[in-house]
Design a protein around this motif. Structure first.
Motif, PDB file in Angstrom:
ATOM      1  N   MET A 158       0.826  -1.197   0.029  1.00 18.19           N
ATOM      2  CA  MET A 158       0.081  -0.035  -0.116  1.00 18.19           C
ATOM      3  C   MET A 158       0.863   1.241   0.013  1.00 18.19           C
ATOM      4  O   MET A 158       0.578   2.397  -0.637  1.00 18.19           O
ATOM      5  CB  MET A 158      -0.931  -0.219   1.217  1.00 18.19           C
ATOM      6  CG  MET A 158      -1.998  -1.084   1.146  1.00 18.19           C
ATOM      7  SD  MET A 158      -3.121  -1.087  -0.321  1.00 18.19           S
ATOM      8  CE  MET A 158      -3.749   0.687  -0.135  1.00 18.19           C
ATOM      9  N   GLN A 159       1.992   1.148   0.740  1.00 20.80           N
ATOM     10  CA  GLN A 159       2.903   2.270   0.564  1.00 20.80           C
ATOM     11  C   GLN A 159       3.379   2.826  -0.812  1.00 20.80           C
ATOM     12  O   GLN A 159       3.388   3.812  -1.280  1.00 20.80           O
ATOM     13  CB  GLN A 159       4.188   2.020   1.725  1.00 20.80           C
ATOM     14  CG  GLN A 159       3.658   2.070   3.224  1.00 20.80           C
ATOM     15  CD  GLN A 159       4.887   1.782   4.186  1.00 20.80           C
ATOM     16  OE1 GLN A 159       5.774   1.007   3.817  1.00 20.80           O
ATOM     17  NE2 GLN A 159       4.730   2.487   5.198  1.00 20.80           N
ATOM     18  N   GLU A 160       3.746   1.756  -1.391  1.00 18.24           N
ATOM     19  CA  GLU A 160       4.165   1.731  -2.760  1.00 18.24           C
ATOM     20  C   GLU A 160       3.234   2.394  -3.648  1.00 18.24           C
ATOM     21  O   GLU A 160       3.399   3.364  -4.430  1.00 18.24           O
ATOM     22  CB  GLU A 160       4.881   0.389  -3.268  1.00 18.24           C
ATOM     23  CG  GLU A 160       5.228   0.451  -4.739  1.00 18.24           C
ATOM     24  CD  GLU A 160       6.257   1.381  -5.054  1.00 18.24           C
ATOM     25  OE1 GLU A 160       6.759   1.830  -6.223  1.00 18.24           O
ATOM     26  OE2 GLU A 160       7.012   2.106  -4.142  1.00 18.24           O
ATOM     27  N   ILE A 161       1.987   1.901  -3.503  1.00 17.59           N
ATOM     28  CA  ILE A 161       0.777   2.356  -4.631  1.00 17.59           C
ATOM     29  C   ILE A 161       0.481   3.763  -4.356  1.00 17.59           C
ATOM     30  O   ILE A 161       0.129   4.627  -5.175  1.00 17.59           O
ATOM     31  CB  ILE A 161      -0.287   1.484  -4.176  1.00 17.59           C
ATOM     32  CG1 ILE A 161      -0.033  -0.196  -4.644  1.00 17.59           C
ATOM     33  CG2 ILE A 161      -1.555   2.232  -5.012  1.00 17.59           C
ATOM     34  CD1 ILE A 161      -1.212  -1.012  -4.302  1.00 17.59           C
ATOM     35  N   THR A 162       0.548   4.088  -3.047  1.00 16.70           N
ATOM     36  CA  THR A 162       0.276   5.685  -2.732  1.00 16.70           C
ATOM     37  C   THR A 162       1.468   6.706  -2.777  1.00 16.70           C
ATOM     38  O   THR A 162       1.244   7.963  -2.582  1.00 16.70           O
ATOM     39  CB  THR A 162      -0.064   5.741  -1.091  1.00 16.70           C
ATOM     40  OG1 THR A 162       0.799   5.286  -0.445  1.00 16.70           O
ATOM     41  CG2 THR A 162      -1.514   4.700  -1.040  1.00 16.70           C
ATOM     42  N   ARG A 163       2.724   6.176  -3.181  1.00 20.25           N
ATOM     43  CA  ARG A 163       3.849   7.010  -3.636  1.00 20.25           C
ATOM     44  C   ARG A 163       3.425   7.969  -4.749  1.00 20.25           C
ATOM     45  O   ARG A 163       2.531   7.505  -5.326  1.00 20.25           O
ATOM     46  CB  ARG A 163       5.053   6.225  -3.752  1.00 20.25           C
ATOM     47  CG  ARG A 163       5.432   5.642  -2.449  1.00 20.25           C
ATOM     48  CD  ARG A 163       6.711   4.980  -2.455  1.00 20.25           C
ATOM     49  NE  ARG A 163       7.621   4.522  -1.239  1.00 20.25           N
ATOM     50  CZ  ARG A 163       7.480   3.420  -0.722  1.00 20.25           C
ATOM     51  NH1 ARG A 163       7.153   2.393  -1.480  1.00 20.25           N
ATOM     52  NH2 ARG A 163       7.996   3.111   0.342  1.00 20.25           N
ATOM     53  N   THR A 164       4.096   8.978  -4.587  1.00 19.79           N
ATOM     54  CA  THR A 164       3.812   9.933  -5.838  1.00 19.79           C
ATOM     55  C   THR A 164       4.258   9.511  -7.318  1.00 19.79           C
ATOM     56  O   THR A 164       5.344   8.733  -7.255  1.00 19.79           O
ATOM     57  CB  THR A 164       5.000  11.178  -5.523  1.00 19.79           C
ATOM     58  OG1 THR A 164       4.264  11.724  -4.201  1.00 19.79           O
ATOM     59  CG2 THR A 164       4.484  12.378  -6.703  1.00 19.79           C
ATOM     60  N   SER A 165       3.767   9.811  -8.346  1.00 23.26           N
ATOM     61  CA  SER A 165       3.897   9.349  -9.309  1.00 23.26           C
ATOM     62  C   SER A 165       5.061  10.363  -9.945  1.00 23.26           C
ATOM     63  O   SER A 165       4.984  11.720  -9.988  1.00 23.26           O
ATOM     64  CB  SER A 165       2.830   9.247 -10.321  1.00 23.26           C
ATOM     65  OG  SER A 165       2.810   9.241 -11.878  1.00 23.26           O
ATOM     66  N   VAL A 166       5.901   9.840 -10.866  1.00 15.24           N
ATOM     67  CA  VAL A 166       6.873  10.546 -11.419  1.00 15.24           C
ATOM     68  C   VAL A 166       6.235  11.721 -12.351  1.00 15.24           C
ATOM     69  O   VAL A 166       6.951  12.668 -12.457  1.00 15.24           O
ATOM     70  CB  VAL A 166       8.303   9.808 -12.172  1.00 15.24           C
ATOM     71  CG1 VAL A 166       7.678   8.956 -13.320  1.00 15.24           C
ATOM     72  CG2 VAL A 166       9.603  10.543 -12.300  1.00 15.24           C
ATOM     73  N   THR A 167       5.346  11.246 -13.061  1.00 14.64           N
ATOM     74  CA  THR A 167       4.850  12.199 -14.142  1.00 14.64           C
ATOM     75  C   THR A 167       4.111  13.482 -13.422  1.00 14.64           C
ATOM     76  O   THR A 167       4.447  14.602 -14.132  1.00 14.64           O
ATOM     77  CB  THR A 167       3.488  11.535 -14.746  1.00 14.64           C
ATOM     78  OG1 THR A 167       2.414  11.211 -13.831  1.00 14.64           O
ATOM     79  CG2 THR A 167       3.749  10.543 -15.435  1.00 14.64           C
ATOM     80  N   SER A 168       4.003  13.419 -12.038  1.00 11.40           N
ATOM     81  CA  SER A 168       3.435  14.595 -11.434  1.00 11.40           C
ATOM     82  C   SER A 168       4.642  15.636 -11.196  1.00 11.40           C
ATOM     83  O   SER A 168       4.657  16.820 -10.795  1.00 11.40           O
ATOM     84  CB  SER A 168       2.807  14.234 -10.059  1.00 11.40           C
ATOM     85  OG  SER A 168       3.680  13.766  -9.162  1.00 11.40           O
ATOM     86  N   LEU A 169       5.881  14.990 -11.228  1.00 11.09           N
ATOM     87  CA  LEU A 169       7.250  15.909 -10.920  1.00 11.09           C
ATOM     88  C   LEU A 169       7.756  16.301 -12.128  1.00 11.09           C
ATOM     89  O   LEU A 169       8.828  17.241 -11.960  1.00 11.09           O
ATOM     90  CB  LEU A 169       8.004  14.971 -10.299  1.00 11.09           C
ATOM     91  CG  LEU A 169       7.741  14.313  -8.870  1.00 11.09           C
ATOM     92  CD1 LEU A 169       8.667  13.288  -8.298  1.00 11.09           C
ATOM     93  CD2 LEU A 169       7.400  15.280  -7.644  1.00 11.09           C
ATOM     94  N   GLN A 170       7.301  15.614 -13.225  1.00  8.35           N
ATOM     95  CA  GLN A 170       8.300  15.939 -14.618  1.00  8.35           C
ATOM     96  C   GLN A 170       8.148  17.495 -14.940  1.00  8.35           C
ATOM     97  O   GLN A 170       9.112  17.947 -15.645  1.00  8.35           O
ATOM     98  CB  GLN A 170       7.860  14.926 -15.682  1.00  8.35           C
ATOM     99  CG  GLN A 170       8.562  13.766 -15.184  1.00  8.35           C
ATOM    100  CD  GLN A 170       8.085  12.565 -16.350  1.00  8.35           C
ATOM    101  OE1 GLN A 170       6.924  12.719 -17.060  1.00  8.35           O
ATOM    102  NE2 GLN A 170       8.697  11.334 -16.616  1.00  8.35           N
ATOM    103  N   ALA A 171       6.992  18.092 -14.830  1.00  6.98           N
ATOM    104  CA  ALA A 171       6.621  19.410 -15.238  1.00  6.98           C
ATOM    105  C   ALA A 171       7.970  20.357 -14.595  1.00  6.98           C
ATOM    106  O   ALA A 171       8.165  21.434 -15.037  1.00  6.98           O
ATOM    107  CB  ALA A 171       5.283  19.825 -14.659  1.00  6.98           C
TER     108      ALA A 171
END
Length: 304
Positions: A18-31
């Motif tokens: 569950m911790q892995e699933i709820t981590r931030t997606s890299v696509t949200s950081l790429q901008a």
């Protein structure tokens, strides 16, 4: 009683997942990524160019868990020396995408080949590899020797058999190894950062940047994929091929490296008697950001 025991065990098993699933997606950081994102066959790769156009090209290849920011101090020195420097994030690290697939030698060779082709780099380059990046550089040079002017390997992996014990279970046992990696690796990385807190740092905020990788979904599986891939066995044939092709090799080691013991020097010498090797006294595995000046001085001495 058995019912509640099973419930508790199920909960413990589920927590790392569950911790892995709820981590931030890299696509949200790429901008907000510095530099550029280039679409390649397996996904976008984050990269940056530094230094004068027209200068000799140096490509810096980072390691298992530190993204391209690990090179900041080294890049500054290479730029002073007139190099045009390319740094990039491996898939699964930094701002690059997180594609699936075993991260073996072919995986890394394909990514670097595609990036150089996309960027129009036609002539031979200097490859500078740190830790796992040394293994990637060796693998690429063995596959494409005509494209490499020389290799600089800093605290390089890829010369010794991987460790056993718990790390061996993570690497060799499907499912259980994946769960153990998700459950334990954050603690392992943070413990390593605490052990380095008194080291000199020539890259601003590097410990914070390293720890922040743990908050990104796919980072830990990418690390495990590399352990099961390019780091699963020594690259003996690759180093022999480099020696046969006559590609110059300069290896730099830390005398106090807890991850890559100095025995690796003997192994490299056996595989490639022409390789030049230096040891930085009191150097740990953190050479690119703890002893960048010494690394650069040694690189200059060998290049000259």
């Amino acid at each position: 009683m058995i019912y509640w025991t099973l419930v508790i065990l199920a909960g413990l098993v589920a927590v790392p997942l569950m911790q892995e699933i709820t981590r931030t997606s890299v696509t949200s950081l790429q901008a907000s990524a510095p530099g550029h994102l280039t679409p390649l066959p397996r996904g976008q790769v984050h990269h940056r160019w530094s230094g004068p156009e027209g200068g000799p090209v140096a490509v810096c290849v980072h390691g298992l868990t530190t993204s391209s920011y690990v090179w900041d101090a080294i890049v500054a020195g290479l730029v002073e020396d007139g190099y045009r420097v390319l740094t990039y994030d491996h898939y699964g690290r930094g701002y690059s995408d997180h594609p699936r697939g075993r991260q073996d030698a072919a995986f890394f060779n394909e990514a670097l080949d595609a990036l150089l082709t996309d960027q129009g780099v036609e002539g031979p380059v200097t490859l500078v590899g740190y830790s796992m990046g040394g293994a990637v550089a060796a693998s690429f040079a063995a596959a494409y020797p005509i494209r490499v002017t020389r290799i600089v390997m800093i605290a390089s992996a890829g010369l010794q058999a991987p460790p056993g014990g718990l790390a061996g279970i993570m690497r060799q046992v499907p499912l259980l190894g994946d769960w153990l990696m998700l459950a334990l690796y954050p603690w392992v990385l943070r413990a390593g950062l605490r052990a380095e807190r008194d080291l000199p740092k020539q890259v601003d905020g590097i410990a914070r940047k390293q720890e922040a990788e743990l908050d990104v979904r796919g980072f830990i599986p990418a690390v495990l994929s590399s352990l099961r891939g390019i780091l699963s066995a020594p690259l003996l044939a690759e180093h022999r091929a480099i020696a046969e092709a006559g590609v110059p090799v300069h290896a730099i080691w830390g005398s106090d490296d807890a991850f890559i013991p100095l025995d690796a020097m003997d192994q490299l010498a056996d595989l490639n008697s022409s390789a030049m090797q230096d040891v930085i006294a009191d150097g740990t595995h953190a050479l690119p950001y703890s002893h960048a000046d010494e690394v650069l001085d040694l690189m200059r001495a060998q290049a000259g």
